[in-house]
Motif scaffolding. Structure first.
Motif, PDB file in Angstrom:
ATOM      1  N   GLU A  93     -10.079 -14.912 -16.440  1.00 21.90           N
ATOM      2  CA  GLU A  93      -9.980 -14.300 -15.275  1.00 21.90           C
ATOM      3  C   GLU A  93      -8.763 -13.407 -15.474  1.00 21.90           C
ATOM      4  O   GLU A  93      -7.730 -13.791 -16.067  1.00 21.90           O
ATOM      5  CB  GLU A  93      -9.512 -15.122 -14.254  1.00 21.90           C
ATOM      6  CG  GLU A  93      -9.472 -14.362 -12.768  1.00 21.90           C
ATOM      7  CD  GLU A  93      -9.085 -15.324 -11.496  1.00 21.90           C
ATOM      8  OE1 GLU A  93      -8.630 -14.859 -10.632  1.00 21.90           O
ATOM      9  OE2 GLU A  93      -9.691 -16.424 -11.545  1.00 21.90           O
ATOM     10  N   GLY A  94      -8.853 -12.121 -15.399  1.00 20.77           N
ATOM     11  CA  GLY A  94      -7.934 -10.872 -15.549  1.00 20.77           C
ATOM     12  C   GLY A  94      -8.013 -10.499 -17.022  1.00 20.77           C
ATOM     13  O   GLY A  94      -6.921  -9.585 -17.302  1.00 20.77           O
ATOM     14  N   ALA A  95      -8.699 -10.964 -17.823  1.00 21.37           N
ATOM     15  CA  ALA A  95      -8.941 -10.449 -19.201  1.00 21.37           C
ATOM     16  C   ALA A  95      -9.346  -8.970 -19.268  1.00 21.37           C
ATOM     17  O   ALA A  95     -10.120  -8.592 -18.220  1.00 21.37           O
ATOM     18  CB  ALA A  95      -9.781 -11.322 -19.953  1.00 21.37           C
ATOM     19  N   ALA A  96      -8.571  -8.154 -20.183  1.00 17.50           N
ATOM     20  CA  ALA A  96      -9.146  -6.764 -20.414  1.00 17.50           C
ATOM     21  C   ALA A  96     -10.601  -6.736 -20.569  1.00 17.50           C
ATOM     22  O   ALA A  96     -11.059  -7.467 -21.650  1.00 17.50           O
ATOM     23  CB  ALA A  96      -8.097  -5.951 -21.041  1.00 17.50           C
ATOM     24  N   CYS A 115     -15.414 -22.127 -15.963  1.00 20.95           N
ATOM     25  CA  CYS A 115     -15.511 -21.164 -14.805  1.00 20.95           C
ATOM     26  C   CYS A 115     -14.127 -20.515 -14.849  1.00 20.95           C
ATOM     27  O   CYS A 115     -13.274 -21.261 -14.337  1.00 20.95           O
ATOM     28  CB  CYS A 115     -16.270 -21.682 -13.836  1.00 20.95           C
ATOM     29  SG  CYS A 115     -16.428 -20.341 -12.476  1.00 20.95           S
ATOM     30  N   GLY A 116     -14.049 -19.157 -14.666  1.00 17.84           N
ATOM     31  CA  GLY A 116     -12.810 -18.501 -14.494  1.00 17.84           C
ATOM     32  C   GLY A 116     -11.671 -18.435 -15.407  1.00 17.84           C
ATOM     33  O   GLY A 116     -10.671 -17.950 -15.376  1.00 17.84           O
TER      34      GLY A 116
END
Length: 96
Positions: free
Chosen positions: A65-68, A61-62
């Protein structure tokens, strides 16, 4: 990322039990935080085996995060369209 155990100075050996189980040395269990029931992927490497912990869904989970998320092709126009799907039960429609 899997933890790496480096015990070069204090190398331990294990024996495969009659039911093909391996008991890890206490120092390895502690250093790598091994848990009963934990799943591992077994990857053959020549005459060796690499054991890699399989992460749980909660651990994943997560992770992205922040991936395009822009610029990826969607399923429309992909090779996964209806024409490539197998027919149920392997039957083919035939004209009689």
């Amino acid at each position: 990322m899997p933890a790496i155990l480096t015990m070069e100075a204090n190398m331990s050996s294990v024996t495969l039990s009659p039911d093909l189980a391996i008991q890890f040395p206490p120092e390895a269990r502690t250093e790598l935080n091994l848990r009963p029931g934990q799943a591992y992927a077994v990857i053959p490497r020549g005459k060796s085996l690499l054991l890699v912990p399989v992460p749980t869904l909660e651990e994943l989970c997560g992770i992205a995060e922040g991936a395009a998320t822009e610029g990826y092709r969607d399923r429309q126009g992909s090779s996964f369209g209806a024409s490539s799907r197998a027919r149920p039960s392997g039957r083919r429609d035939r004209a009689r």
